[in-house]
Motif scaffolding. Structure first.
Motif, PDB file in Angstrom:
ATOM      1  N   GLN A 148     -45.586  48.532  69.433  1.00  0.00           N
ATOM      2  CA  GLN A 148     -46.642  47.531  69.281  1.00  0.00           C
ATOM      3  C   GLN A 148     -48.021  48.182  69.402  1.00  0.00           C
ATOM      4  OE1 GLN A 148     -46.170  43.972  71.656  1.00  0.00           O
ATOM      5  NE2 GLN A 148     -43.962  43.900  71.326  1.00  0.00           N
ATOM      6  N   ARG A 149     -49.043  47.411  69.017  1.00  0.00           N
ATOM      7  CA  ARG A 149     -50.429  47.855  69.208  1.00  0.00           C
ATOM      8  C   ARG A 149     -50.813  47.552  70.656  1.00  0.00           C
ATOM      9  NH1 ARG A 149     -53.154  44.143  64.803  1.00  0.00           N
ATOM     10  NH2 ARG A 149     -51.726  42.766  65.927  1.00  0.00           N
ATOM     11  N   VAL A 150     -51.064  48.615  71.424  1.00  0.00           N
ATOM     12  CA  VAL A 150     -51.257  48.477  72.865  1.00  0.00           C
ATOM     13  C   VAL A 150     -52.675  48.894  73.240  1.00  0.00           C
ATOM     14  CG1 VAL A 150     -50.466  49.217  75.149  1.00  0.00           C
ATOM     15  CG2 VAL A 150     -48.813  48.956  73.273  1.00  0.00           C
ATOM     16  N   GLY A 151     -53.346  48.037  74.015  1.00  0.00           N
ATOM     17  CA  GLY A 151     -54.642  48.381  74.573  1.00  0.00           C
ATOM     18  C   GLY A 151     -54.550  48.455  76.081  1.00  0.00           C
ATOM     19  N   VAL A 152     -55.220  49.436  76.663  1.00  0.00           N
ATOM     20  CA  VAL A 152     -55.304  49.555  78.122  1.00  0.00           C
ATOM     21  C   VAL A 152     -56.770  49.368  78.494  1.00  0.00           C
ATOM     22  CG1 VAL A 152     -54.965  51.032  80.129  1.00  0.00           C
ATOM     23  CG2 VAL A 152     -53.314  51.083  78.240  1.00  0.00           C
ATOM     24  N   LEU A 153     -57.058  48.332  79.249  1.00  0.00           N
ATOM     25  CA  LEU A 153     -58.434  47.969  79.581  1.00  0.00           C
ATOM     26  C   LEU A 153     -58.806  48.514  80.952  1.00  0.00           C
ATOM     27  CD1 LEU A 153     -60.957  46.227  78.797  1.00  0.00           C
ATOM     28  CD2 LEU A 153     -59.912  44.400  80.165  1.00  0.00           C
ATOM     29  N   GLY A 154     -59.823  49.380  80.985  1.00  0.00           N
ATOM     30  CA  GLY A 154     -60.245  49.918  82.272  1.00  0.00           C
ATOM     31  C   GLY A 154     -61.145  51.114  82.085  1.00  0.00           C
ATOM     32  N   HIS A 155     -61.197  51.944  83.100  1.00  0.00           N
ATOM     33  CA  HIS A 155     -61.964  53.175  83.015  1.00  0.00           C
ATOM     34  C   HIS A 155     -61.443  54.140  84.068  1.00  0.00           C
ATOM     35  CE1 HIS A 155     -64.239  52.363  86.735  1.00  0.00           C
ATOM     36  NE2 HIS A 155     -64.146  51.114  86.357  1.00  0.00           N
ATOM     37  N   GLY A 156     -61.798  55.389  83.912  1.00  0.00           N
ATOM     38  CA  GLY A 156     -61.406  56.369  84.911  1.00  0.00           C
ATOM     39  C   GLY A 156     -59.979  56.854  84.743  1.00  0.00           C
ATOM     40  N   ASP A 157     -59.556  57.653  85.716  1.00  0.00           N
ATOM     41  CA  ASP A 157     -58.268  58.331  85.623  1.00  0.00           C
ATOM     42  C   ASP A 157     -57.079  57.373  85.648  1.00  0.00           C
ATOM     43  OD1 ASP A 157     -59.804  60.567  85.589  1.00  0.00           O
ATOM     44  OD2 ASP A 157     -58.895  61.519  87.339  1.00  0.00           O
ATOM     45  N   ASP A 158     -57.176  56.271  86.421  1.00  0.00           N
ATOM     46  CA  ASP A 158     -56.044  55.338  86.510  1.00  0.00           C
ATOM     47  C   ASP A 158     -55.747  54.720  85.150  1.00  0.00           C
ATOM     48  OD1 ASP A 158     -55.749  55.869  89.173  1.00  0.00           O
ATOM     49  OD2 ASP A 158     -56.773  54.060  89.866  1.00  0.00           O
ATOM     50  N   ALA A 159     -56.785  54.256  84.465  1.00  0.00           N
ATOM     51  CA  ALA A 159     -56.584  53.664  83.142  1.00  0.00           C
ATOM     52  C   ALA A 159     -56.083  54.706  82.154  1.00  0.00           C
ATOM     53  CB  ALA A 159     -57.883  53.030  82.643  1.00  0.00           C
ATOM     54  N   ALA A 217     -68.796  46.945  71.853  1.00  0.00           N
ATOM     55  CA  ALA A 217     -70.246  46.842  71.983  1.00  0.00           C
ATOM     56  C   ALA A 217     -70.945  46.847  70.627  1.00  0.00           C
ATOM     57  CB  ALA A 217     -70.762  47.981  72.856  1.00  0.00           C
ATOM     58  N   GLU A 218     -70.389  47.571  69.644  1.00  0.00           N
ATOM     59  CA  GLU A 218     -71.047  47.621  68.334  1.00  0.00           C
ATOM     60  C   GLU A 218     -70.806  46.370  67.502  1.00  0.00           C
ATOM     61  OE1 GLU A 218     -67.002  49.562  67.512  1.00  0.00           O
ATOM     62  OE2 GLU A 218     -68.457  49.436  69.157  1.00  0.00           O
ATOM     63  N   GLY A 219     -70.014  45.447  68.056  1.00  0.00           N
ATOM     64  CA  GLY A 219     -69.826  44.159  67.396  1.00  0.00           C
ATOM     65  C   GLY A 219     -68.498  43.966  66.704  1.00  0.00           C
ATOM     66  N   SER A 220     -67.661  44.992  66.623  1.00  0.00           N
ATOM     67  CA  SER A 220     -66.373  44.852  65.949  1.00  0.00           C
ATOM     68  C   SER A 220     -65.326  44.267  66.891  1.00  0.00           C
ATOM     69  CB  SER A 220     -65.898  46.205  65.423  1.00  0.00           C
ATOM     70  OG  SER A 220     -65.652  47.102  66.494  1.00  0.00           O
ATOM     71  N   LEU A 221     -64.270  43.716  66.299  1.00  0.00           N
ATOM     72  CA  LEU A 221     -63.146  43.172  67.052  1.00  0.00           C
ATOM     73  C   LEU A 221     -61.927  44.057  66.822  1.00  0.00           C
ATOM     74  CD1 LEU A 221     -63.445  39.333  66.428  1.00  0.00           C
ATOM     75  CD2 LEU A 221     -63.536  40.461  68.642  1.00  0.00           C
ATOM     76  N   ALA A 222     -61.298  44.480  67.902  1.00  0.00           N
ATOM     77  CA  ALA A 222     -60.105  45.320  67.796  1.00  0.00           C
ATOM     78  C   ALA A 222     -58.895  44.498  68.220  1.00  0.00           C
ATOM     79  CB  ALA A 222     -60.250  46.553  68.683  1.00  0.00           C
ATOM     80  N   PRO A 223     -57.921  44.301  67.317  1.00  0.00           N
ATOM     81  CA  PRO A 223     -56.758  43.467  67.638  1.00  0.00           C
ATOM     82  C   PRO A 223     -55.629  44.274  68.291  1.00  0.00           C
ATOM     83  CG  PRO A 223     -56.701  44.054  65.325  1.00  0.00           C
ATOM     84  CD  PRO A 223     -57.938  44.707  65.896  1.00  0.00           C
ATOM     85  N   PHE A 224     -54.961  43.636  69.247  1.00  0.00           N
ATOM     86  CA  PHE A 224     -53.830  44.261  69.939  1.00  0.00           C
ATOM     87  C   PHE A 224     -52.725  43.236  70.128  1.00  0.00           C
ATOM     88  CE2 PHE A 224     -57.605  46.566  71.176  1.00  0.00           C
ATOM     89  CZ  PHE A 224     -57.223  47.885  70.948  1.00  0.00           C
ATOM     90  N   ASP A 225     -51.492  43.736  70.068  1.00  0.00           N
ATOM     91  CA  ASP A 225     -50.358  42.863  70.389  1.00  0.00           C
ATOM     92  C   ASP A 225     -50.295  42.586  71.887  1.00  0.00           C
ATOM     93  OD1 ASP A 225     -49.203  42.766  67.694  1.00  0.00           O
ATOM     94  OD2 ASP A 225     -48.763  44.892  68.014  1.00  0.00           O
TER      95      ASP A 225
END
Length: 302
Positions: A148-159, A217-225
């Motif tokens: 699937q299309r997977v996004g991980v939301l966060g920052h730093g080493d844990d993400a 931030a640039e205004g685009s939408l990125a879709p994820f399952d």
């Protein structure tokens, strides 16, 4: 079974998730006088369906598993109190715990208080968790997002580490950065080698017909399952830390091989102890702790 009129017990169990209920079942079968206090906030209740808990080849919901554990606890007449322990203090060789309505005297305390995940701002978040488009535990359900299309939301080493872990299941993994920073040079190198795309900063999330869209931030939408938030969590260890209990660098209580914290008489089990947030781990902790508690208490010969 509701709590008895007296509140003087061998062991007070704080938390009614899988770890707390397992400990209660064990101690009840050891014929110990116990009380389980539960505020109804078990993280397990968020699981729509788990396929990695042993013994359920067709999967089991978190609420279904909790219902079965409660039924088993009721069979052994485990006294329960629907409340939250707000204070724990030393009282001679034991403890006094206070809730909104009661004071409880206990010789030993077992904390199974768990963690609370930091959640993203997403309209319809709860529904997204239930339909599987927002998930929190790749160890639990990474298999279910295969290809699937997977996004991980966060920052730093844990993400970054979570995104790299998920590459075992999908070649389409994106680290959705929330503040523009990425990770340490080592993790950035790991992201590159794993082929994880880094996008962001992310300014918002919205539900889609299927899945979640991230607004960049640039205004685009990125879709994820599916999107995995990696925003950290609150470890509910404060009842013990106020008494001086030691924790690791992420706030989990340090315990020994018997699940004893560094405060004599306080045991801990489940997510409040372990970075590996798994039901099987928590129930294992509970069995170890309950058995040692039974052995530490005075004999209860009949």
């Amino acid at each position: 079974m509701t709590a008895p009129a007296h509140d003087d017990v061998d062991c007070l169990i704080v938390g009614g998730g899988p770890a707390g209920l397992t400990a209660a079942i064990y101690l009840a079968r050891y014929r110990r006088r116990i009380l389980l206090v539960d505020d109804g906030c078990s993280r397990a209740a968020w699981i729509p369906e788990s396929h990695n808990y042993p013994g359920f080849p067709d999967g089991v919901s978190g609420k279904g598993l909790l219902a079965n554990l409660r039924k088993q606890a009721e069979h052994y007449q485990v006294p329960t109190l629907a409340d939250r322990v707000t204070e724990l203090a030393r009282d001679g060789d034991g403890f006094i715990a206070r809730t909104g309505t009661r004071s409880i005297s206990a010789r030993i305390v077992l904390l199974a208080t768990g963690i609370v995940d930091a959640m993203p701002s997403l309209p319809g978040h709860d529904a997204a968790v239930q339909d599987g488009s927002v998930r929190y535990c790749p160890v639990c359900d990474g298999y279910e997002v295969t290809d699937q299309r997977v996004g991980v939301l966060g920052h730093g080493d844990d993400a970054a580490a979570k995104a790299i872990f998920l590459r075992s299941y999908s070649k389409d993994v994106t680290l959705l950065n929330i503040d523009g920073s990425v990770a340490s040079p080592e993790c950035r190198d790991g992201l590159d080698k794993a082929g994880v795309v880094v996008a962001g900063p992310v300014t918002g999330l919205e539900r889609a017909d299927k899945g979640v869209r991230a607004l960049l931030a640039e205004g685009s939408l990125a879709p994820f399952d599916v999107v995995y938030p990696a925003l950290g969590c609150e470890v509910r260890s404060d009842l013990a830390t106020r008494l001086g209990a030691a924790t690791n660098d992420v706030g989990c209580l340090k315990v020994d091989d018997h699940q004893r914290t560094t405060v004599p008489g306080i045991y801990a089990a489940g997510d409040v102890v372990s970075d590996l947030h798994q039901i099987a781990v928590g129930t294992g902790h509970a069995a170890i702790a309950a058995t040692h508690i039974h052995k530490m208490l005075a004999h209860n010969f009949r």
